[in-house]
Design a protein around this motif. Structure first.
Motif, PDB file in Angstrom:
ATOM      1  N   ALA A  92       0.771  -1.044   0.074  1.00  0.00           N
ATOM      2  CA  ALA A  92       0.076  -0.143   0.061  1.00  0.00           C
ATOM      3  C   ALA A  92       0.733   1.209   0.039  1.00  0.00           C
ATOM      4  O   ALA A  92       0.487   2.077  -0.742  1.00  0.00           O
ATOM      5  N   LYS A  93       1.935   1.369   0.849  1.00  0.00           N
ATOM      6  CA  LYS A  93       2.882   2.409   0.705  1.00  0.00           C
ATOM      7  C   LYS A  93       3.688   2.645  -0.653  1.00  0.00           C
ATOM      8  O   LYS A  93       3.547   3.756  -0.968  1.00  0.00           O
ATOM      9  N   LYS A  94       3.732   1.385  -1.232  1.00  0.00           N
ATOM     10  CA  LYS A  94       4.415   1.722  -2.441  1.00  0.00           C
ATOM     11  C   LYS A  94       3.533   2.299  -3.495  1.00  0.00           C
ATOM     12  O   LYS A  94       3.670   3.181  -4.422  1.00  0.00           O
ATOM     13  N   LYS A  95       2.217   1.952  -3.312  1.00  0.00           N
ATOM     14  CA  LYS A  95       1.275   2.281  -4.531  1.00  0.00           C
ATOM     15  C   LYS A  95       0.923   3.944  -3.895  1.00  0.00           C
ATOM     16  O   LYS A  95       0.764   4.756  -4.892  1.00  0.00           O
ATOM     17  N   TYR A  96       0.889   4.530  -2.862  1.00  0.00           N
ATOM     18  CA  TYR A  96       0.612   5.592  -2.400  1.00  0.00           C
ATOM     19  C   TYR A  96       1.760   6.283  -2.921  1.00  0.00           C
ATOM     20  O   TYR A  96       1.643   7.547  -3.409  1.00  0.00           O
ATOM     21  N   ALA A  97       2.872   6.202  -2.799  1.00  0.00           N
ATOM     22  CA  ALA A  97       4.182   6.785  -3.456  1.00  0.00           C
ATOM     23  C   ALA A  97       4.199   6.943  -4.783  1.00  0.00           C
ATOM     24  O   ALA A  97       4.334   8.117  -5.316  1.00  0.00           O
ATOM     25  N   ALA A 120      11.138  15.142  -6.098  1.00  0.00           N
ATOM     26  CA  ALA A 120      10.561  16.001  -7.398  1.00  0.00           C
ATOM     27  C   ALA A 120      11.504  17.097  -7.381  1.00  0.00           C
ATOM     28  O   ALA A 120      12.113  17.675  -6.450  1.00  0.00           O
ATOM     29  N   LYS A 121      11.745  17.738  -8.695  1.00  0.00           N
ATOM     30  CA  LYS A 121      12.623  18.868  -8.959  1.00  0.00           C
ATOM     31  C   LYS A 121      12.024  20.172  -8.800  1.00  0.00           C
ATOM     32  O   LYS A 121      12.082  20.974  -9.742  1.00  0.00           O
ATOM     33  N   ARG A 122      11.101  20.394  -7.952  1.00  0.00           N
ATOM     34  CA  ARG A 122      10.241  21.329  -7.599  1.00  0.00           C
ATOM     35  C   ARG A 122       9.829  21.569  -6.188  1.00  0.00           C
ATOM     36  O   ARG A 122       9.905  20.628  -5.442  1.00  0.00           O
ATOM     37  N   ARG A 123       9.588  22.787  -5.721  1.00  0.00           N
ATOM     38  CA  ARG A 123       9.420  23.147  -4.273  1.00  0.00           C
ATOM     39  C   ARG A 123       7.884  22.795  -3.959  1.00  0.00           C
ATOM     40  O   ARG A 123       7.131  22.969  -4.905  1.00  0.00           O
ATOM     41  N   PHE A 143       1.331   7.988   6.309  1.00  0.00           N
ATOM     42  CA  PHE A 143       0.831   8.301   4.920  1.00  0.00           C
ATOM     43  C   PHE A 143       1.512   9.745   4.506  1.00  0.00           C
ATOM     44  O   PHE A 143       2.016   9.767   3.351  1.00  0.00           O
ATOM     45  N   PHE A 144       1.555  10.727   5.459  1.00  0.00           N
ATOM     46  CA  PHE A 144       2.209  12.044   4.981  1.00  0.00           C
ATOM     47  C   PHE A 144       3.844  11.558   5.259  1.00  0.00           C
ATOM     48  O   PHE A 144       4.415  12.596   4.392  1.00  0.00           O
ATOM     49  N   ASP A 145       4.073  10.765   5.589  1.00  0.00           N
ATOM     50  CA  ASP A 145       5.795  10.362   5.564  1.00  0.00           C
ATOM     51  C   ASP A 145       6.187   9.983   4.064  1.00  0.00           C
ATOM     52  O   ASP A 145       7.168  10.294   3.276  1.00  0.00           O
ATOM     53  N   VAL A 146       5.258   9.145   3.472  1.00  0.00           N
ATOM     54  CA  VAL A 146       5.348   8.555   2.059  1.00  0.00           C
ATOM     55  C   VAL A 146       5.232   9.801   1.152  1.00  0.00           C
ATOM     56  O   VAL A 146       6.057   9.770   0.107  1.00  0.00           O
ATOM     57  N   ASN A 147       4.066  10.595   1.343  1.00  0.00           N
ATOM     58  CA  ASN A 147       4.010  11.771   0.427  1.00  0.00           C
ATOM     59  C   ASN A 147       5.307  12.540   0.632  1.00  0.00           C
ATOM     60  O   ASN A 147       5.788  13.211  -0.494  1.00  0.00           O
ATOM     61  N   LYS A 148       5.575  12.866   1.880  1.00  0.00           N
ATOM     62  CA  LYS A 148       6.939  13.876   1.980  1.00  0.00           C
ATOM     63  C   LYS A 148       8.161  13.331   1.270  1.00  0.00           C
ATOM     64  O   LYS A 148       9.040  14.113   0.353  1.00  0.00           O
ATOM     65  N   ALA A 149       8.409  11.933   1.441  1.00  0.00           N
ATOM     66  CA  ALA A 149       9.428  11.386   0.856  1.00  0.00           C
ATOM     67  C   ALA A 149       9.646  11.429  -0.471  1.00  0.00           C
ATOM     68  O   ALA A 149      10.533  11.683  -1.579  1.00  0.00           O
TER      69      ALA A 149
END
Length: 406
Positions: A326-331, A372-375, A361-367
């Motif tokens: 699941a974490k891989k899919k969210y990433a 990505a090459k944008r802020r 969940f928020f840690d996965v999104n943050k990582a």
């Protein structure tokens, strides 16, 4: 009140005396609504579903809680009350329903006619859901423990919500059991059309209360849909895993320039189009039927971007063993969503997997977004709307993050 047409189920008069192991006892003392089978150390007789289970503390036999025994579930006792002794009767359930309705008071002052009246364990009714769509109440029963009480509870819900019709929906296990109940039965009043129109913060929707998922619609994201709608004025919007178009319709009603609804179900997308047409809008509404991951890749390949991208997938972790996948899919979804979000756009990422806690969940999104090459800026974190109160950790299944991308 006209009669409620369901078979007559007898309330169990059996009282079980239960003692738990240290972990189970601690859980009850902390107010948790579930007692698992392996927590039960001693019980005075064989229990049947619907029996009242009174839990006593081991060291001094003090009453610490009471629940209903569920012989067919690993959650063997579903708790109704913690603390001082209580009698489980109609007055007990009426007080819980009154308290639940009071929690919805502020929501019901808005231009909203679709809401959750009972949210299972979180309102003291484990294994029971009640949703209102305009003048139709849909009760979904997940456990046979409620069958002896369902007629009384239904009458109380009709009175407090002032509905004209009640539909009963059943979990899969109850549909397969022989209780003389049929999923989608109209048990009170009449239903002219299985598709019921209702309002969500001034936006028109419909729910199929007989054949739709759960009770016909997903009400928990209401506040997020309203917020996305407000963000969408004059914008292009992509709604991934759109189902019946919740986010899409709010965007259209708030005069988005162009909305694309993406879902694997062509039937759900047809409902999304119909829901859109219940409102006045001037933008374009496109649909894409297909696998979300593949279709998002296709959109990226074609160079398409959107001002607002909403990704709200179904639960990816229905059991413990699925958490890592699941974490891989969210990433993966966060990565695809970032590529589809235009410069200065908003990426909205959501999860309804209760086994994926909010921090994870928020840690996965943050990582993922940090690569990505944008802020980006995490503008807001949200949970369920107010008619989905949270009373225990597992009740907090929904989490949503708003990411502004440079």
């Amino acid at each position: 009140m006209s009669s409620i047409t369901i078979p007559k189920f007898e309330k169990s008069t059996t009282r079980l005396a239960v003692k738990l192991n240290a972990n189970g006892e601690r859980s009850v003392l902390q107010g948790h609504p579930w007692v698992f089978e392996n927590s039960i150390e001693k019980i005075n007789k064989d229990g049947k579903s619907g029996d009242v289970a009174v839990i006593f503390r081991k060291r001094d036999n003090a009453f610490i809680g009471v629940g209903l025994y569920d012989a067919s579930s690993p959650i063997r006792i579903k708790m109704l009350h913690h603390g001082e002794p209580k009698t489980i009767n109609s007055a007990f359930f009426q007080s819980k329903i009154d308290a639940a309705f009071k929690k919805r008071a502020s929501l019901l002052k808005t231009n909203t006619t679709g809401y959750r009246l009972l949210f299972g364990e979180n309102d003291g009714f484990p294994g029971l859901i009640a949703d209102v769509y305009a003048n139709v109440l849909v009760i979904k029963v997940y456990s046979e423990i409620w069958l002896g009480y369902i007629k009384d509870i239904t009458e109380m819900l009709i009175t407090i919500s002032n509905v004209e019709t009640v539909v009963m929906r059943l979990s899969r296990n109850l549909q397969q059991a022989d209780f003389g109940l049929v999923d989608g039965s109209v048990i009170y009043g009449t239903l002219e059309n299985e598709v019921v129109k209702f309002i969500e913060h001034g936006v028109n929707f419909s729910a199929n209360v007989i054949k739709g998922h759960k009770t016909g619609y997903f009400l928990d994201h209401r506040e997020n849909r309203r917020r996305v709608g407000k963000l969408s004025t004059g914008k292009t919007v992509l709604d991934v895993f759109s189902y019946a178009g919740g986010f899409s319709v709010h965007a259209l009603a708030n005069h988005a320039k162009e909305v694309t609804s993406l879902d694997i179900s062509k039937q759900a997308l047809e409902i999304a189009l119909e829901n859109g047409r219940l409102n006045d809008y001037t933008g374009k509404h496109h649909i894409i039927a297909g696998d979300a991951f593949a279709e998002m890749e296709q959109l990226i390949q074609s160079g398409k971007t959107f001002d607002v991208v909403v990704i709200d997938p179904p639960s990816f972790a229905k059991q413990q063993s699925e958490i890592q996948l699941a974490k891989k899919k969210y990433a993966q979804l966060a990565q695809l969503g970032e590529k589809l979000t235009a410069k200065g756009g908003m990426l909205v990422l959501a999860s309804c997997s209760s086994r994926i806690i909010a921090d994870a969940f928020f840690d996965v999104n943050k990582a993922t977004l940090s690569q990505a090459k944008r802020r980006y800026t995490l503008v807001l974190k949200t949970q369920h709307d107010s008619d989905h109160p949270i009373s225990f950790p597992e009740g907090a299944y929904l989490k949503c993050g708003y990411y502004q991308l440079d």
